[in-house]
Scaffold this motif. Structure first.
Motif, PDB file in Angstrom:
ATOM      1  N   LEU A   1      48.655 108.719  44.694  1.00 40.98           N
ATOM      2  CA  LEU A   1      49.019 107.072  45.781  1.00 40.98           C
ATOM      3  C   LEU A   1      49.550 106.602  44.785  1.00 40.98           C
ATOM      4  O   LEU A   1      49.333 106.284  42.992  1.00 40.98           O
ATOM      5  N   GLY A   2      50.322 105.561  45.864  1.00 38.68           N
ATOM      6  CA  GLY A   2      50.874 104.489  45.264  1.00 38.68           C
ATOM      7  C   GLY A   2      50.637 102.985  45.978  1.00 38.68           C
ATOM      8  O   GLY A   2      49.652 103.110  46.816  1.00 38.68           O
ATOM      9  N   PHE A   3      50.521 102.122  44.680  1.00 42.49           N
ATOM     10  CA  PHE A   3      49.760 100.583  45.091  1.00 42.49           C
ATOM     11  C   PHE A   3      50.861  99.622  44.724  1.00 42.49           C
ATOM     12  O   PHE A   3      50.879  99.418  44.292  1.00 42.49           O
ATOM     13  N   GLY A   4      50.298  98.824  45.632  1.00 45.40           N
ATOM     14  CA  GLY A   4      51.158  97.600  45.706  1.00 45.40           C
ATOM     15  C   GLY A   4      49.850  96.487  45.972  1.00 45.40           C
ATOM     16  O   GLY A   4      48.912  96.476  46.823  1.00 45.40           O
ATOM     17  N   LEU A   5      50.478  95.443  45.324  1.00 45.48           N
ATOM     18  CA  LEU A   5      49.137  94.097  45.318  1.00 45.48           C
ATOM     19  C   LEU A   5      49.822  92.303  45.488  1.00 45.48           C
ATOM     20  O   LEU A   5      50.864  92.608  44.204  1.00 45.48           O
ATOM     21  N   HIS A   6      49.545  91.994  46.079  1.00 41.94           N
ATOM     22  CA  HIS A   6      49.587  90.533  46.185  1.00 41.94           C
ATOM     23  C   HIS A   6      49.144  89.634  47.047  1.00 41.94           C
ATOM     24  O   HIS A   6      47.853  90.332  47.685  1.00 41.94           O
ATOM     25  N   LEU A   7      48.941  88.580  46.319  1.00 41.48           N
ATOM     26  CA  LEU A   7      47.876  86.780  46.111  1.00 41.48           C
ATOM     27  C   LEU A   7      48.978  86.176  47.971  1.00 41.48           C
ATOM     28  O   LEU A   7      50.115  86.233  47.523  1.00 41.48           O
ATOM     29  N   GLY A   8      48.537  85.715  48.792  1.00 41.47           N
ATOM     30  CA  GLY A   8      49.397  84.417  50.203  1.00 41.47           C
ATOM     31  C   GLY A   8      47.746  84.730  50.682  1.00 41.47           C
ATOM     32  O   GLY A   8      47.283  85.120  51.032  1.00 41.47           O
ATOM     33  N   TRP A   9      48.384  84.246  51.845  1.00 43.38           N
ATOM     34  CA  TRP A   9      47.577  83.242  53.373  1.00 43.38           C
ATOM     35  C   TRP A   9      48.179  84.471  53.446  1.00 43.38           C
ATOM     36  O   TRP A   9      48.842  84.882  54.257  1.00 43.38           O
ATOM     37  N   SER A  10      47.450  84.291  55.153  1.00 41.35           N
ATOM     38  CA  SER A  10      47.479  84.903  56.013  1.00 41.35           C
ATOM     39  C   SER A  10      46.256  84.595  57.276  1.00 41.35           C
ATOM     40  O   SER A  10      45.549  83.719  57.491  1.00 41.35           O
ATOM     41  N   ILE A  11      46.335  85.249  58.514  1.00 38.84           N
ATOM     42  CA  ILE A  11      46.091  84.476  60.110  1.00 38.84           C
ATOM     43  C   ILE A  11      44.699  86.026  60.295  1.00 38.84           C
ATOM     44  O   ILE A  11      45.654  86.998  60.446  1.00 38.84           O
ATOM     45  N   GLU A  12      43.234  85.660  59.954  1.00 35.28           N
ATOM     46  CA  GLU A  12      42.852  87.023  59.870  1.00 35.28           C
ATOM     47  C   GLU A  12      42.157  86.528  61.994  1.00 35.28           C
ATOM     48  O   GLU A  12      41.985  85.305  62.164  1.00 35.28           O
ATOM     49  N   GLY A  13      42.387  87.906  62.452  1.00 32.66           N
ATOM     50  CA  GLY A  13      41.728  88.089  63.483  1.00 32.66           C
ATOM     51  C   GLY A  13      42.692  88.992  64.057  1.00 32.66           C
ATOM     52  O   GLY A  13      42.432  90.498  63.763  1.00 32.66           O
ATOM     53  N   ALA A  14      41.364  88.749  66.095  1.00 33.02           N
ATOM     54  CA  ALA A  14      41.867  89.737  66.054  1.00 33.02           C
ATOM     55  C   ALA A  14      43.478  90.431  66.953  1.00 33.02           C
ATOM     56  O   ALA A  14      43.778  89.003  67.674  1.00 33.02           O
ATOM     57  N   ILE A  15      44.031  91.647  67.066  1.00 32.32           N
ATOM     58  CA  ILE A  15      44.803  92.269  67.520  1.00 32.32           C
ATOM     59  C   ILE A  15      44.876  92.585  68.874  1.00 32.32           C
ATOM     60  O   ILE A  15      44.006  94.099  68.231  1.00 32.32           O
ATOM     61  N   GLY A  16      45.475  93.107  69.558  1.00 31.19           N
ATOM     62  CA  GLY A  16      45.627  93.815  71.073  1.00 31.19           C
ATOM     63  C   GLY A  16      44.710  93.254  72.232  1.00 31.19           C
ATOM     64  O   GLY A  16      46.302  92.214  72.205  1.00 31.19           O
ATOM     65  N   SER A  17      44.651  93.745  73.087  1.00 30.88           N
ATOM     66  CA  SER A  17      44.131  92.749  74.373  1.00 30.88           C
ATOM     67  C   SER A  17      42.688  93.706  74.516  1.00 30.88           C
ATOM     68  O   SER A  17      42.162  93.714  73.534  1.00 30.88           O
ATOM     69  N   GLU A  18      42.598  93.195  76.556  1.00 29.91           N
ATOM     70  CA  GLU A  18      40.781  93.666  76.240  1.00 29.91           C
ATOM     71  C   GLU A  18      40.546  95.402  76.261  1.00 29.91           C
ATOM     72  O   GLU A  18      39.764  95.852  76.960  1.00 29.91           O
ATOM     73  N   PHE A  19      41.963  95.693  76.065  1.00 27.82           N
ATOM     74  CA  PHE A  19      41.903  97.540  76.537  1.00 27.82           C
ATOM     75  C   PHE A  19      41.391  98.189  75.136  1.00 27.82           C
ATOM     76  O   PHE A  19      41.111  99.068  74.255  1.00 27.82           O
ATOM     77  N   LYS A  20      41.609  97.000  73.942  1.00 26.30           N
ATOM     78  CA  LYS A  20      41.588  97.847  72.572  1.00 26.30           C
ATOM     79  C   LYS A  20      42.178  96.826  72.074  1.00 26.30           C
ATOM     80  O   LYS A  20      43.381  96.202  71.387  1.00 26.30           O
ATOM     81  N   ILE A  21      41.470  96.129  70.075  1.00 28.61           N
ATOM     82  CA  ILE A  21      41.585  95.403  69.311  1.00 28.61           C
ATOM     83  C   ILE A  21      42.039  96.470  68.223  1.00 28.61           C
ATOM     84  O   ILE A  21      40.474  96.935  67.533  1.00 28.61           O
ATOM     85  N   ASP A  22      42.178  95.573  67.174  1.00 25.40           N
ATOM     86  CA  ASP A  22      42.172  96.436  66.146  1.00 25.40           C
ATOM     87  C   ASP A  22      42.076  94.091  64.784  1.00 25.40           C
ATOM     88  O   ASP A  22      42.561  93.330  64.933  1.00 25.40           O
ATOM     89  N   ALA A  23      40.419  94.326  64.497  1.00 19.82           N
ATOM     90  CA  ALA A  23      40.135  93.028  63.359  1.00 19.82           C
ATOM     91  C   ALA A  23      41.433  93.314  62.694  1.00 19.82           C
ATOM     92  O   ALA A  23      40.545  94.217  61.690  1.00 19.82           O
ATOM     93  N   SER A  24      42.432  92.016  61.511  1.00 23.61           N
ATOM     94  CA  SER A  24      42.959  92.534  60.484  1.00 23.61           C
ATOM     95  C   SER A  24      43.442  91.184  60.146  1.00 23.61           C
ATOM     96  O   SER A  24      43.193  90.225  61.032  1.00 23.61           O
ATOM     97  N   TYR A  25      44.904  91.156  60.354  1.00 23.67           N
ATOM     98  CA  TYR A  25      45.737  89.620  58.870  1.00 23.67           C
ATOM     99  C   TYR A  25      46.683  90.087  59.144  1.00 23.67           C
ATOM    100  O   TYR A  25      47.454  91.477  59.144  1.00 23.67           O
ATOM    101  N   VAL A  26      47.630  88.951  59.387  1.00 22.37           N
ATOM    102  CA  VAL A  26      48.547  88.977  60.148  1.00 22.37           C
ATOM    103  C   VAL A  26      49.781  87.726  59.382  1.00 22.37           C
ATOM    104  O   VAL A  26      48.827  86.434  59.361  1.00 22.37           O
ATOM    105  N   SER A  27      50.395  88.835  58.059  1.00 22.44           N
ATOM    106  CA  SER A  27      51.433  87.443  57.719  1.00 22.44           C
ATOM    107  C   SER A  27      52.267  88.217  56.281  1.00 22.44           C
ATOM    108  O   SER A  27      51.956  89.661  56.458  1.00 22.44           O
ATOM    109  N   PRO A  28      53.532  87.590  56.504  1.00 20.94           N
ATOM    110  CA  PRO A  28      54.240  87.952  55.624  1.00 20.94           C
ATOM    111  C   PRO A  28      54.089  88.230  54.287  1.00 20.94           C
ATOM    112  O   PRO A  28      54.366  89.608  53.916  1.00 20.94           O
ATOM    113  N   HIS A  29      52.822  88.096  53.526  1.00 19.85           N
ATOM    114  CA  HIS A  29      52.444  88.287  52.564  1.00 19.85           C
ATOM    115  C   HIS A  29      51.638  89.497  52.434  1.00 19.85           C
ATOM    116  O   HIS A  29      51.300  90.363  51.643  1.00 19.85           O
TER     117      HIS A  29
END
Length: 423
Positions: free
Chosen positions: A228-256
């Motif tokens: 495997l290859g690995f990358g690690l970075h530190l920074g801020w993000s927005i944590e929450g639900a991504i999607g719609s009423e049909f399907k969501i994923d709880a994840s993190y959105v940010s350039p970081h």
């Protein structure tokens, strides 16, 4: 008395479990483990013989309950549903579960506003996955899950959390902002060490070692081994639900988050296993970060700020495969015991007495992967890299031409070759 025992008490237990899940959705998995332990202990309790009357006189028979009470089925269903929610949503979705269980109405509102968090983002990707998929076909799922079990378990032991599984790739997150300032450097150390330990276990795993002898894989990829290859970075993000009423994923959105992905992709270009960003390295404790090698100073795609790239040098090809006896001994523990041991380990790593940097010298697998790189090699590369960064490319080229061929494996040093090619 029977009504209390068979109806009221089970209902009270169920209400209590729902309340626990509402307050801490991730605790549902532990409830499942406790239930598993309780059921196993019941099985070990010897059955007692009872006397019953019949027309032929008294005789002793073994009374055994055949059916499970409906209240018990409901109680188990609550635990299973809570565990599935925790597994599906993960740490990022705990707020979504908690807020919806707080509501009195029956409707579900998963599209709640996100929240800003500080975290470490780890991205890892199985190499040669397209070819591996073409060869393994329907067995690809087994292969990916064998890798995921190692990655997720070790990250969990090092206080991280698996967030997203995207085919051959995994997003791992350490919410460093949840910890006191004096612990944040240790969390950064643990994030890096978790990936080092993953590299070691991937190469020692008996299950994954079997793929090295797979005829069809070797025909397409000579000398194949799971990597495997690995990358690690530190920074801020927005944590929450991504999607719609049909399907969501709880994840993190940010350039970081994207930076961690790009770092992983760049490992192939530099010929290394792990790439770390400068903000992450600065967050680590100096006794540990001194073992990281700076290999370039670049602007990553999507970022206007130049950053230094660091690697942890590891030669994992020389690690021996785990013995069959050791593997059996590790698998003896049941699910409850295994989780208890992990929880104990997670508590121990936060103690002041646990120093991550010491593992570089004391852990036999880490030491074996590092002994491939001499002090002389690191000193020479540092000299060449500093001249490269200062613009003295004639001197840098002369020194890096030496470090390129200094490693005993004969394959050449990837970062040295990359910098020489650029110059």
């Amino acid at each position: 008395r029977d009504v209390d025992k068979l109806v009221l008490l089970p209902i009270e237990r169920m209400i209590g479990k729902v309340e626990i899940i509402r307050q801490d959705p991730l605790y549902a998995i532990r409830l499942g483990d406790l239930q598993y332990k309780h059921e196993n202990s019941d099985k070990k309790t010897p059955q007692t013989a009872q006397s019953v009357s019949s027309k032929k006189g008294k005789q002793r028979v073994l009374v055994k309950k055949q059916a499970t009470l409906e209240t018990k089925i409901l109680e188990n269903a609550i635990i299973k549903l809570g565990s599935l929610l925790a597994l599906g949503f993960g740490e990022a979705g705990s707020e979504i579960i908690g807020q919806n269980l707080d509501d009195d109405n029956a409707t579900v509102n998963a599209m709640i506003p996100g929240s800003k968090v500080d975290a470490i983002y780890g991205f890892c990707d199985i190499r040669n996955f397209t070819t591996t998929t073409e060869v393994l076909q329907e067995k690809t799922m087994v292969f990916v899950n064998q890798v995921a079990e190692i990655v997720h378990r070790i990250v969990d032991e090092h206080l991280g959390a698996a967030n997203k599984n995207v085919g051959e790739a995994f997003l791992l997150v350490w919410r460093i902002g949840l910890y006191n300032h004096h612990l944040r450097a240790k969390i950064a150390d643990l994030a890096v060490m978790s990936f080092i330990q993953v590299v070691a276990e991937l190469n020692r795993s008996r299950q994954l070692a079997q793929y090295r002898g797979h005829p069809a894989l070797l025909a397409r990829l000579p000398n194949f081994r799971v990597s495997l290859g690995f990358g690690l970075h530190l920074g801020w993000s927005i944590e929450g639900a991504i999607g719609s009423e049909f399907k969501i994923d709880a994840s993190y959105v940010s350039p970081h988050v994207n930076v961690a992905s790009r770092l992983e992709a760049a490992t192939m270009e530099y010929g290394v296993t792990i790439l770390l960003s400068e903000p992450l390295v600065r967050a680590c404790n100096p006794p540990f970060s001194r073992h990281f090698r700076p290999i370039d100073h670049v602007k990553l795609q999507g970022s206007n700020v130049p950053t230094r790239l660091f690697t942890v040098d590891l030669h994992h090809e020389g690690l021996p495969v785990e013995s069959a006896i050791s593997e059996r001994r590790r698998k003896i523990t049941n699910r409850y015991q295994e989780r208890q041991m992990r929880e104990q380990l997670k508590a121990e790593v936060l103690l002041d007495s646990y120093q991550v940097h010491r593992l570089v010298e004391t852990d036999k697998d880490v030491r074996r992967m590092r002994e491939h790189f001499s002090v002389e090699f690191f000193q020479e590369f540092e000299k060449g890299y500093l001249n490269y960064e200062a613009g003295e490319w004639d001197v840098a080229e002369r020194v890096l031409s030496v470090t390129r061929d200094m490693l005993p494996s004969g394959g050449g040093d990837g970062p040295s070759m990359t910098l020489l090619k650029f110059m």
